[in-house]
Design an enzyme around this catalytic site. Structure first.
Site, short mmCIF file in Angstrom:
data_model
loop_
_atom_site.label_atom_id
_atom_site.label_comp_id
_atom_site.label_asym_id
_atom_site.label_seq_id
_atom_site.Cartn_x
_atom_site.Cartn_y
_atom_site.Cartn_z
N ARG A 180 6.04 -4.45 -10.63
CA ARG A 180 6.69 -3.43 -10.29
C ARG A 180 7.54 -4.25 -9.24
NH1 ARG A 180 2.57 0.22 -8.44
NH2 ARG A 180 1.03 -0.62 -9.63
N GLU A 192 -5.35 -1.37 -2.02
CA GLU A 192 -5.66 -0.04 -2.26
C GLU A 192 -6.67 0.04 -2.99
OE1 GLU A 192 -3.32 3.28 -2.69
OE2 GLU A 192 -4.35 4.84 -1.96
#
Ligand SMILES: O=P(O)(O)OC[C@H]1O[C@H](OP(=O)(O)OP(=O)(O)O)[C@H](O)[C@@H]1O
Ligand SMILES: Nc1ncnc2[nH]cnc12
Length: 178
Positions: A61, A98
């Site tokens: 991304r 994460e």
């Protein structure tokens, strides 16, 4: 106002890719031409307080926003790729994010010693990815002290973690909660 309009285009998907993760999905932002252009303009605005020779983006991304920003600033783009993708000798860093673990790789011949590189990604969560990216660029001889993101999730402590590694982090929008 601009930040609110950008934020409104980001979709939140609960429990992806793991239970308990609130996934901030940028595909809805990318599909909206006005919001996409505003996001890149905001990144360009944030970048104006620094002087850079190139922009580095993190697969996947970060490639979208990093390349768009590099074109906007008239600079070249340095891809930080996920493990095993580059066809030449690389340097690499393993890291945690994460929701998992991963590896980033860089072709160090793309970096000139002392080159000032602006690091760009779509989202800052724990900071593991961006720190790995900065480490790689620095190992290749770059000067890296700024990182820009479209989204920051401040509760995950990424900006503090980056600061401890000599990186100033700024983002276009923030989301409270994970
Ligand atoms: O701050 P962190 O906890 O390290 O997390 C942030 C990273 O997680 C996402 O990438 P992901 O690895 O999911 O890859 P993708 O861009 O290929 O979807 C995002 O694009 C950041 O690169
Ligand atoms: N909550 C989240 N949403 C989207 N991308 C992420 N990368 C790391 N955490 C994320």
């Amino acid at each position: 106002m601009t930040a609110d309009a950008i934020k409104a285009r980001i979709r939140t998907v609960p429990d992806f890719p793991k239970k308990g993760i609130q996934f901030r999905d940028i595909t809805t932002l990318l599909a909206d031409g006005e919001a996409l252009a505003m996001s890149v303009q905001e990144l360009a605005r944030l970048s104006r307080t620094g002087q850079f020779d190139s922009v580095a983006g993190i697969e996947a991304r970060g490639f979208i926003f990093g390349t768009a920003l590099a074109i906007q600033l008239g600079l070249g783009f340095i891809p930080l790729r996920k493990g095993g993708k580059l066809p030449v000798e690389t340097i690499g860093e393993d890291y945690s994010l994460e929701y998992g673990i991963a590896r980033l790789e860089l072709d160090p011949s793309l970096i000139a010693t002392g080159e000032r590189v602006l690091l760009v990604d779509d989202l800052l969560a724990t900071g593991g990815t961006a720190i790995a990216g900065a480490n790689l660029l620095r190992r290749a001889g770059a000067v890296v002290d700024r990182a820009l993101f479209v989204i920051d999730l401040p509760e995950l402590g990424g900006a503090k973690a980056l600061a401890a590694h000599g990186l100033n982090a700024e983002a276009v929008v923030t989301f409270e909660g994970h």
